[in-house]
Design a protein around this motif. Structure first.
Motif, mmCIF file in Angstrom:
data_model
loop_
_atom_site.group_PDB
_atom_site.id
_atom_site.type_symbol
_atom_site.label_atom_id
_atom_site.label_comp_id
_atom_site.label_asym_id
_atom_site.label_seq_id
_atom_site.Cartn_x
_atom_site.Cartn_y
_atom_site.Cartn_z
ATOM 1 N N PHE A 193 -1.088 -3.966 7.074
ATOM 2 C CA PHE A 193 -1.461 -2.784 6.894
ATOM 3 C C PHE A 193 -1.095 -1.633 7.627
ATOM 4 O O PHE A 193 -0.482 -0.625 7.408
ATOM 5 C CB PHE A 193 -3.391 -2.648 7.282
ATOM 6 C CG PHE A 193 -3.868 -1.462 7.013
ATOM 7 C CD1 PHE A 193 -4.159 -0.842 5.714
ATOM 8 C CD2 PHE A 193 -4.357 -0.736 8.151
ATOM 9 C CE1 PHE A 193 -4.897 0.398 5.827
ATOM 10 C CE2 PHE A 193 -4.918 0.566 7.970
ATOM 11 C CZ PHE A 193 -5.273 0.909 6.863
ATOM 12 N N ILE A 194 -0.713 -1.911 8.968
ATOM 13 C CA ILE A 194 -0.244 -0.921 9.741
ATOM 14 C C ILE A 194 1.364 -0.898 9.420
ATOM 15 O O ILE A 194 1.636 0.479 9.403
ATOM 16 C CB ILE A 194 0.039 -1.699 11.504
ATOM 17 C CG1 ILE A 194 -1.533 -1.609 11.874
ATOM 18 C CG2 ILE A 194 0.979 -0.901 12.246
ATOM 19 C CD1 ILE A 194 -1.541 -2.431 13.369
ATOM 20 N N HIS A 195 2.191 -1.655 9.024
ATOM 21 C CA HIS A 195 3.376 -1.420 8.349
ATOM 22 C C HIS A 195 3.258 -0.544 7.023
ATOM 23 O O HIS A 195 4.083 0.385 7.081
ATOM 24 C CB HIS A 195 4.103 -2.714 7.934
ATOM 25 C CG HIS A 195 4.826 -3.295 9.013
ATOM 26 N ND1 HIS A 195 6.002 -2.694 9.290
ATOM 27 C CD2 HIS A 195 5.044 -4.379 9.675
ATOM 28 C CE1 HIS A 195 6.804 -3.598 10.279
ATOM 29 N NE2 HIS A 195 6.115 -4.438 10.577
ATOM 30 N N ASN A 196 2.417 -0.905 6.475
ATOM 31 C CA ASN A 196 2.150 -0.201 5.121
ATOM 32 C C ASN A 196 1.991 1.396 5.300
ATOM 33 O O ASN A 196 2.512 2.215 4.827
ATOM 34 C CB ASN A 196 0.831 -0.706 4.413
ATOM 35 C CG ASN A 196 0.780 -0.330 2.997
ATOM 36 O OD1 ASN A 196 0.868 0.863 3.052
ATOM 37 N ND2 ASN A 196 0.381 -1.291 1.941
ATOM 38 N N ILE A 197 0.737 1.764 6.434
ATOM 39 C CA ILE A 197 0.424 3.043 6.552
ATOM 40 C C ILE A 197 1.619 3.734 7.213
ATOM 41 O O ILE A 197 2.092 4.828 6.845
ATOM 42 C CB ILE A 197 -0.897 3.117 7.481
ATOM 43 C CG1 ILE A 197 -0.547 2.684 8.572
ATOM 44 C CG2 ILE A 197 -1.978 2.935 6.573
ATOM 45 C CD1 ILE A 197 -2.066 2.886 9.557
ATOM 46 N N LYS A 198 2.607 2.915 8.111
ATOM 47 C CA LYS A 198 3.560 3.615 8.902
ATOM 48 C C LYS A 198 4.691 4.317 7.623
ATOM 49 O O LYS A 198 5.157 5.254 7.798
ATOM 50 C CB LYS A 198 4.155 2.535 9.725
ATOM 51 C CG LYS A 198 5.472 3.243 10.428
ATOM 52 C CD LYS A 198 6.298 1.984 10.776
ATOM 53 C CE LYS A 198 7.642 2.726 11.182
ATOM 54 N NZ LYS A 198 8.794 1.916 10.766
ATOM 55 N N ASP A 199 4.873 3.422 6.812
ATOM 56 C CA ASP A 199 5.879 3.739 5.686
ATOM 57 C C ASP A 199 5.230 4.821 4.724
ATOM 58 O O ASP A 199 5.854 5.828 4.609
ATOM 59 C CB ASP A 199 6.176 2.630 4.707
ATOM 60 C CG ASP A 199 7.044 1.467 5.507
ATOM 61 O OD1 ASP A 199 7.485 2.123 6.772
ATOM 62 O OD2 ASP A 199 7.091 0.431 5.219
ATOM 63 N N GLU A 200 4.086 4.731 4.330
ATOM 64 C CA GLU A 200 3.424 5.705 3.459
ATOM 65 C C GLU A 200 3.305 7.039 4.213
ATOM 66 O O GLU A 200 3.647 8.054 3.358
ATOM 67 C CB GLU A 200 2.058 5.160 2.937
ATOM 68 C CG GLU A 200 1.501 6.148 1.736
ATOM 69 C CD GLU A 200 0.249 5.615 1.210
ATOM 70 O OE1 GLU A 200 0.085 4.307 1.434
ATOM 71 O OE2 GLU A 200 -0.217 6.611 0.768
#
Lengths: 253, 354
Positions: A193-200
């Motif tokens: 999730f953290i990776h995901n929001i970082k990119d988005e």
């Protein structure tokens, strides 16, 4: 993105953080670790303006401007938002309202246009509502949007806090022990999730964490504090083999 | 579904207005007075609930803001003869002596004066929290009262003001050949506007920000909400409404003096807010009506009572004991307010039946 220069934070005779200097580049995921009482949360409190540093300064932004004299709400407006170690939700408010309020700081309309529901306000409100709903979908809490925040289970409250922080449209997100109290599966999900929001959302993330798998798994750069002093910094491999870190964590004969 | 809710609300509003109109014409003037007072307490209850219940600022300065509103309205609406009659100890300042405005403008100015003081007091005082804020605002309210006692050439000091022009429905009642009474539509019209205003305020982003501040100041601040600005906003609007309520009260009573605006008055409103539920609009409306009616209905407690074998002497103030006890019970057992919980239970029952 964020630069801390020789920052010292003293509470009476106690030196919580001693001459800390560190720098975070844009787009990084940076970890801050250390034993209990090392001063990690104090660093967060100084960066977000809750405490004024006794000495030194905090610089932020493309041009690295000084922010350590600003109050917390202005720092939030500049794009630094955080979650709390001991969850601080707006307990009696609904899950939806918790996230909705997150975007209040970007509202341009005044009080009276909100009461009389003037189109400039309702247009802004519509965007805020859509954003809150999107973020609730994102963290998987859309079904619970009408519930009161305190009635959620612990793990969901943590996710709600992240959603609320994201609603402020931050550039730098500070997470204070996001994986605390989570089981291995939840921890795994959190890392994704953290990776995901970082990119988005094009974020830079600065997190405090005790779960070493999280820290070693996602952080590109790690800072280690012990008794308020920075004792090591580097990538996960360097930190794992650093003698002083092992000493701080495991003690030495 | 949403549309139906809106029509239902409009329907209730129309029925309420027609009801008021009929009540106004046919009920006796004592009952009309009590109903009028209900509306005033609805406004005052809501204004205090905005500050204490929704924003979580423990303020006890309500009587002070009401005094400002009440005196402004009284001074601005009294005709010249009434003024010269009132100010026999010390003449009024000439500037105010000839000033005379229609009721609605006087009321608005009364509200704005209260709001101005709310803003000026709020700016330094709202840095405080909890008990300290309560003490500071209570102090302010007392200061206003003492100042009003001593500003004899403006407020007529402790002699108070008498013969404040009444708002009667003379015009309509006269046409129908009925006795004229207090015009309910003023107070209730404003009360209904206040209810609608509060609903829209709390529905919007600012209202939600007020609630966020109540829930957790540290978190609210970290989410970029300027605590001070929002607190001052809430406090100023609350004082504006308190001023309006005070102005209506002055007209309702027809006579005011500084002793009226003691802490007991703030306490009455606090009672309404606590019983109705902190941060609950409809709870406040219901409890304002119930308490105002009960205060009149329980008047027999103050007089001497005959139990057949035993007659108690008159005990003025006994009815207030009932309210104090009710407050204690509510605070101990149902912290969210008695009416709020009852409403939720009723709603739950309806939801099941559907």
């Amino acid at each position: 993105m964020l630069k801390i220069n020789n920052m010292t934070m003293r509470f009476g005779g106690v030196v919580a953080v001693n001459e800390l200097s560190m720098e975070i580049e844009k787009g990084q995921i940076v970890g801050l670790i250390g034993p209990n009482g090392a001063g990690k949360t104090t660093v967060f409190n100084v960066v977000t303006g809750v405490y004024k540093p006794t000495d030194g300064e905090v610089l932020y932004g493309e041009k690295l401007e000084k922010i350590s004299h600003l109050p917390p709400d202005q720092i939030a407006k500049l794009g630094i938002c955080r979650t709390f170690q001991n969850i601080r939700l707006f307990k009696e408010l609904s899950v939806f309202d918790n996230v909705f309020i997150g975007s209040h700081l970007r509202l341009k309309s005044g009080l009276f246009s909100s009461v009389f529901r003037i189109p400039t306000y309702t247009k802004e409100e519509k965007v805020m509502i859509e954003k809150a709903e999107y973020l609730l979908h994102k963290v998987g809490l859309y079904e619970e949007r009408e519930e009161k925040a305190f009635s959620l289970p612990y793990g969901m409250q943590r996710r709600l806090e992240i959603a609320r922080a994201l609603a402020t449209s931050p550039k730098l997100l500070l997470l204070d022990e996001p994986a605390a109290g989570m089981n291995p599966q939840e921890t795994q999900d959190l890392m994704e999730f953290i990776h995901n929001i970082k990119d988005e959302f094009d974020l830079t993330i600065f997190l405090i964490e005790h779960h070493m798998e999280v820290v070693m798994g996602i952080c590109e750069n790690i800072f280690v504090l012990d008794h308020g002093n920075l004792i090591a910094q580097g990538n996960p491999q360097e930190i794992q083999s650093d003698e002083r870190v092992i000493e701080a964590y495991l003690g030495v004969e | 579904m949403k549309k139906n809710g809106l029509w239902l609300k409009i329907g209730i509003l129309v029925v309420a207005l027609i009801g008021l109109f009929v009540i106004n014409l046919y009920l006796d003037s004592y009952k009309v007075k009590v109903i009028n007072l209900c509306a005033i307490y609805v406004i005052l209850g809501l204004s205090m609930n905005l500050i204490n219940g929704f924003t979580g600022l423990f303020s006890l300065g309500h009587a002070g803001f009401m005094a400002i509103g009440a005196y402004t309205v009284a001074i601005l609406t009294m005709p010249l003869e009434a003024k010269t009659m009132n100010y026999y100890m010390k003449p009024m300042v000439p500037f105010l002596l000839n000033l005379n405005l229609p009721f609605i403008f006087a009321l608005l100015i009364g509200g704005l004066m209260a709001a101005l003081f709310g803003f000026l007091i709020g700016a330094p005082v709202l840095k405080l929290t909890d008990d300290y804020l309560a003490i500071a605002t209570l102090g302010f309210s007392e200061i206003i009262r003492i100042v009003f006692i001593n500003l004899q050439s403006i407020t007529n000091g402790s002699l108070g003001l008498k013969a404040i022009p009444q708002m009667t429905n003379e015009f309509i009642a006269g046409k129908l050949g009925l006795a004229s009474r207090t015009n309910l539509l003023w107070a209730w019209g404003i009360a209904i506007l206040t209810i609608i205003f509060m609903q829209f305020l709390m529905k919007g982003s600012y209202g939600k920000a007020f609630k966020a501040i109540r829930e957790d100041e540290i978190a609210a601040r970290s989410m970029g909400i300027n605590l001070f600005k929002h607190k001052v906003m809430s406090f100023t609007i609350g004082s504006f409404l308190a001023g309006i309520g005070g102005g209506l009260l002055a007209v309702h009573l027809g006579t005011i003096d500084p002793a009226l605006f003691k802490f007991a008055l703030t306490f009455n409103i606090l009672l309404i807010v606590v019983l109705g539920g902190m941060g609950n609009i409809y709870g406040t409306v219901i409890s304002a009506i119930v308490i105002t009616v009960a205060m009149e209905a329980l008047r027999f407690l103050d007089g001497s009572m005959n139990f057949g074998f035993f007659t108690t002497p008159a005990l003025p103030g006994l009815r207030m004991v009932v309210f104090s006890l009710a407050l204690m019970v509510v605070v101990i057992f149902k912290r969210d307010g008695f009416i709020k919980e009852t409403l939720e239970k009723v709603r739950g029952r309806y939801a099941k039946n559907q």
